[in-house]
Design a protein around this motif. Structure first.
Motif, PDB file in Angstrom:
ATOM      1  N   THR A 184      25.637 -20.668 -13.271  1.00 55.93           N
ATOM      2  CA  THR A 184      25.600 -21.666 -12.210  1.00 55.93           C
ATOM      3  C   THR A 184      25.667 -23.081 -12.781  1.00 55.93           C
ATOM      4  OG1 THR A 184      24.339 -20.213 -10.754  1.00 55.93           O
ATOM      5  CG2 THR A 184      24.184 -22.571 -10.319  1.00 55.93           C
ATOM      6  N   THR A 192      28.802 -21.065  -6.948  1.00 58.30           N
ATOM      7  CA  THR A 192      28.205 -21.759  -5.803  1.00 58.30           C
ATOM      8  C   THR A 192      29.216 -22.264  -4.777  1.00 58.30           C
ATOM      9  OG1 THR A 192      28.229 -23.892  -6.953  1.00 58.30           O
ATOM     10  CG2 THR A 192      26.260 -22.513  -7.217  1.00 58.30           C
ATOM     11  N   ARG A 199      29.389 -16.180  -5.377  1.00 56.15           N
ATOM     12  CA  ARG A 199      28.848 -16.507  -4.046  1.00 56.15           C
ATOM     13  C   ARG A 199      29.169 -15.390  -3.052  1.00 56.15           C
ATOM     14  NH1 ARG A 199      28.892 -22.249  -0.816  1.00 56.15           N
ATOM     15  NH2 ARG A 199      28.404 -21.436   1.262  1.00 56.15           N
ATOM     16  N   LEU A 202      26.879 -12.315  -3.867  1.00 50.89           N
ATOM     17  CA  LEU A 202      25.473 -12.460  -3.500  1.00 50.89           C
ATOM     18  C   LEU A 202      25.268 -12.746  -2.021  1.00 50.89           C
ATOM     19  CD1 LEU A 202      24.215 -14.621  -6.518  1.00 50.89           C
ATOM     20  CD2 LEU A 202      24.160 -12.130  -6.273  1.00 50.89           C
ATOM     21  N   GLY A 204      25.850 -15.724  -0.741  1.00 51.46           N
ATOM     22  CA  GLY A 204      25.425 -17.119  -0.667  1.00 51.46           C
ATOM     23  C   GLY A 204      25.468 -17.750  -2.044  1.00 51.46           C
ATOM     24  N   ALA A 206      24.672 -19.084  -5.620  1.00 50.56           N
ATOM     25  CA  ALA A 206      23.729 -18.549  -6.612  1.00 50.56           C
ATOM     26  C   ALA A 206      22.554 -19.492  -6.841  1.00 50.56           C
ATOM     27  CB  ALA A 206      24.452 -18.296  -7.937  1.00 50.56           C
ATOM     28  N   ASP A 207      22.749 -20.802  -6.642  1.00 48.38           N
ATOM     29  CA  ASP A 207      21.641 -21.732  -6.855  1.00 48.38           C
ATOM     30  C   ASP A 207      20.672 -21.759  -5.676  1.00 48.38           C
ATOM     31  OD1 ASP A 207      23.468 -24.862  -6.198  1.00 48.38           O
ATOM     32  OD2 ASP A 207      23.360 -22.958  -5.105  1.00 48.38           O
ATOM     33  N   GLU A 208      21.027 -21.099  -4.588  1.00 48.17           N
ATOM     34  CA  GLU A 208      20.115 -20.941  -3.461  1.00 48.17           C
ATOM     35  C   GLU A 208      19.491 -19.543  -3.442  1.00 48.17           C
ATOM     36  OE1 GLU A 208      22.704 -23.934  -0.551  1.00 48.17           O
ATOM     37  OE2 GLU A 208      22.006 -21.991   0.208  1.00 48.17           O
ATOM     38  N   LYS A 209      20.275 -18.562  -3.807  1.00 51.29           N
ATOM     39  CA  LYS A 209      19.774 -17.185  -3.881  1.00 51.29           C
ATOM     40  C   LYS A 209      19.358 -16.879  -5.320  1.00 51.29           C
ATOM     41  CE  LYS A 209      22.282 -15.273   0.052  1.00 51.29           C
ATOM     42  NZ  LYS A 209      21.085 -14.702   0.731  1.00 51.29           N
ATOM     43  N   GLU A 211      16.556 -15.702  -6.797  1.00 57.46           N
ATOM     44  CA  GLU A 211      15.927 -14.415  -7.136  1.00 57.46           C
ATOM     45  C   GLU A 211      16.946 -13.282  -7.126  1.00 57.46           C
ATOM     46  OE1 GLU A 211      12.947 -13.829  -8.394  1.00 57.46           O
ATOM     47  OE2 GLU A 211      12.847 -16.026  -8.429  1.00 57.46           O
ATOM     48  N   LEU A 212      17.865 -13.297  -6.152  1.00 59.76           N
ATOM     49  CA  LEU A 212      18.903 -12.265  -6.109  1.00 59.76           C
ATOM     50  C   LEU A 212      19.860 -12.423  -7.291  1.00 59.76           C
ATOM     51  CD1 LEU A 212      20.024  -9.872  -4.511  1.00 59.76           C
ATOM     52  CD2 LEU A 212      21.476 -11.493  -3.244  1.00 59.76           C
ATOM     53  N   ALA A 213      20.178 -13.681  -7.642  1.00 57.65           N
ATOM     54  CA  ALA A 213      21.049 -13.928  -8.791  1.00 57.65           C
ATOM     55  C   ALA A 213      20.405 -13.410 -10.077  1.00 57.65           C
ATOM     56  CB  ALA A 213      21.353 -15.421  -8.919  1.00 57.65           C
TER      57      ALA A 213
END
Length: 638
Positions: A184, A192, A199, A202, A204, A206-209, A211-213
């Motif tokens: 990211t 992102t 994106r 995921l 969405g 990666a810098d918002e998700k 934990e999933l990332a």
């Protein structure tokens, strides 16, 4: 990572990018089964194709395509050539990002692994162990699959078969992203921005998700009980940066997981070059080590055609050698890391050690290289440094200037060379002989100089060369019970006196062809091999230069050959010939007075026969070659 039960079968999962050859290539007699459904999820039929060689219970390579998690198809499978190495291949589909977001993709891959375990007996492959591999997006999924067997939320239940494990025993990663958090920062356009592949994966940015990332990043899952990892990455890859593979190396190293990174100079993101030549050899060797039993003790076998050489050409060479070399003792041809032909002239036999004569020298120089790598000496050390007790009172200027390098290149300055007898202290006798020329200036074949290398190794290590090489070279190569004659002082002779089997010679050549790597480990430094096998001195004016292959230059106890080859050789026709351009090794033992004739027959019959791609299988040609190889007898025994 927890240990899960494993059903009895061999197989591996391959995931590679969409930059692939335009058509499938596989060995003849391959049985192809298309569009087998392994699961149905939300109306999506997940299918696989099987490519099965004629071999019984072959290990299974399952290919899961790459393509940014949003493109690609199982229908393009560029590793079907593995059927020629006695691997079955399965190419599977999985849900792309237009159908589902992460973790659906890893759920599908793990479901495919379980399904393949459950149906191994039905389709005739084995699944006792599992290797997983892939490139780009597939490399990401392969590495994630290999490092998360204890992560329940990534296991899923696709296809059922819950009684079977998705755990794997080896990972091969071709330039896959492994840390979306790091990526990211370095490549936001991939993680992102709207429409970027990560994106979409995921669901969405990666810098918002975050934990999933992190959950989707293999680098965060590596633990000490994970399987060994083999990585390939192009030096000019701007799609997935080299930092991603370096991150995986760091994570594995910190956890104590064996890992090897192969940087392919000049290659970008994908392409056929990742699966050709020495890269193909490294891949097969890695799979053989971790999936096949007894891989440590013997080279894998293959038909000649599967490795791109015709049975007829090999038969022509064997017939010519039998007729023109008096007398051949053995012959072994290795192509792409596989023995494709082997024969012994009775009463010689596969398990019978053969004297190597001066081919021993190449093993001695290897011991020097290992001692140099361990910091025990330097090739520019003066020879007298190691033998102050044996030095003459008034050492000449030339003797004082003589270096270990000069011993290695047979340019000690002696003319004539020292003669060593059973009554001599060999090191003292060597140092007492006149040094007529400036060391390093003139090549003159000098077996006593090799003895001095052996004596130096024993001085600095406290072990004979044979004992020193045993844990470092012989045991890793599966070379059993090497015997090396000694001097009156109990020092391995070095320049001759080593007894090995024909396959041992071939393994040694294959190690050098692979630049010192064996089963994922660097046994001999690659830079040493590069120096030892390149021209260090000219030898075209030496007394030994009467034949063309004895005047191409000399390295560190290796001869340069015509046609870009190099060799170790010994009296009476002992050869270890390495052909880097052809990715081949030839081992020969004999008792003949015409060694150039042996090489001429190699250049005449074998050199032009090497092809870049597998050939159609030739059952009749293979049978005729096998019959010939089993009927050979030493001429004196006819």
């Amino acid at each position: 990572m927890s240990q899960l039960s494993i059903s009895k079968a061999f197989f591996c999962v391959f995931m590679l990018a969409s930059v692939l050859p335009s058509h499938d290539v596989f060995a003849a007699e391959t049985r192809v089964i298309k569009d087998v459904e392994y699961a149905s999820v939300d109306g999506n039929s997940l299918k696989l194709d099987l490519y099965l060689p004629a071999a019984d219970n072959p290990p299974l390579v399952v290919w899961i395509h790459g393509g940014g998690w949003r493109n690609g198809s199982k229908d393009r499978c560029p590793v079907t050539w593995l059927t020629g190495h006695n691997y079955a291949v399965a190419s599977i589909s999985y849900r792309l990002t237009d159908k589902a977001v992460f973790p659906a993709q890893i759920h599908d891959c793990k479901g495919a692994v379980r399904w393949l375990r459950a149906h191994a007996k039905e389709y005739g492959y084995s699944a006792k162990k599992v290797a997983v591999a892939g490139s780009s997006a597939g490399g990401h999924l392969a590495t994630l699959l290999g490092t998360t067997s204890d992560v329940k939320e990534l296991e899923g239940n696709v296809g059922g078969n819950a009684d079977y494990s998705s755990r794997v025993d080896a990972i091969v990663d071709f330039y896959g992203p492994v840390d979306f958090i790091q990526r990211t920062k370095s490549q936001p356009n991939k993680t992102t921005e709207e429409g970027s592949p990560v994106r979409l994966l995921l669901g969405g940015p990666a810098d918002e998700k975050v934990e999933l990332a992190r959950l989707a990043s293999p680098a965060f899952h590596v633990t000490k009980d994970d399987p060994p990892v083999l990585i390939f990455h192009g030096s000019k890859d701007n799609t997935v940066l080299m930092a991603q593979s370096e991150r995986l190396v760091s994570a594995c190293t910190e956890a104590g997981v064996p890992v090897t990174l192969n940087v392919l100079e000049g290659l970008g993101h994908g392409g056929n070059g990742f699966f050709e030549g020495e890269n193909q050899t490294k891949l097969v060797a890695f799979l053989d080590e971790h999936l096949k039993e007894n891989a440590a003790t013997g080279l894998p076998r293959s038909t000649p055609e599967a490795q791109g050489i015709s049975s007829e050409s090999i038969r022509a060479f064997v017939e010519a050698a039998d007729a023109n070399v008096n007398s051949m003792h053995s012959f072994m041809l290795v192509r792409h890391g596989h023995v494709v032909a082997e024969g012994w002239w009775s009463p010689e036999a596969a398990d019978k050690p053969h004297i190597l004569w001066s081919l021993s020298k190449s093993f001695t120089s290897t011991a020097v290289g290992l001692a140099v790598a361990e910091g025990k000496l330097n090739i520019d050390d003066k020879v007298l440094k190691f033998f102050p007790e044996d030095a003459p009172e008034n050492a000449s200027e030339h003797l004082q200037a003589m270096r270990v390098r000069d011993l290695l290149t047979m340019s000690t300055g002696h003319d004539p060379i020292p003669r060593l007898t059973q009554d001599d202290v060999w090191t003292k006798k060597f140092l007492a002989d006149p040094v007529s020329h400036k060391p390093g200036s003139t090549f003159l074949y000098n077996t006593p100089a090799t003895y001095m290398q052996s004596a130096i190794v024993q001085k600095v290590t406290g072990e004979t060369v044979v004992d020193y090489l045993t844990p470092r070279l012989f045991e890793p190569l599966g070379i059993e019970n090497p015997v090396w004659d000694t001097s009156p002082q109990g020092i391995s002779i070095g320049g001759y006196g080593l007894y090995l089997r024909t396959e041992d010679i071939a393994k040694f050549g294959q190690l050098y062809l692979q630049k010192g790597q064996w089963n994922g480990k660097q046994l001999v430094p690659a830079d040493w091999i590069a120096m030892a096998t390149s021209k260090q001195v000219e030898n075209d004016k030496a007394p030994s230069a009467g034949n063309p292959d004895w005047r191409q230059g000399y390295g560190f106890q290796f001869w340069q050959c015509r046609h870009g080859a190099y060799r170790g050789d010994g009296k009476d026709g002992q050869f270890c010939i390495v052909l880097p351009e052809q990715d081949a090794v030839i081992a020969i033992t004999a008792k003949t007075g015409n060694m150039q004739r042996e090489l001429d027959l190699v250049w005449e019959h074998l050199l032009p026969a090497f092809q870049n791609a597998p050939l159609p299988e030739n059952a009749d040609g293979n049978a005729q070659l096998a019959t010939l190889l089993k009927s050979l007898r030493v001429k004196d025994a006819k």
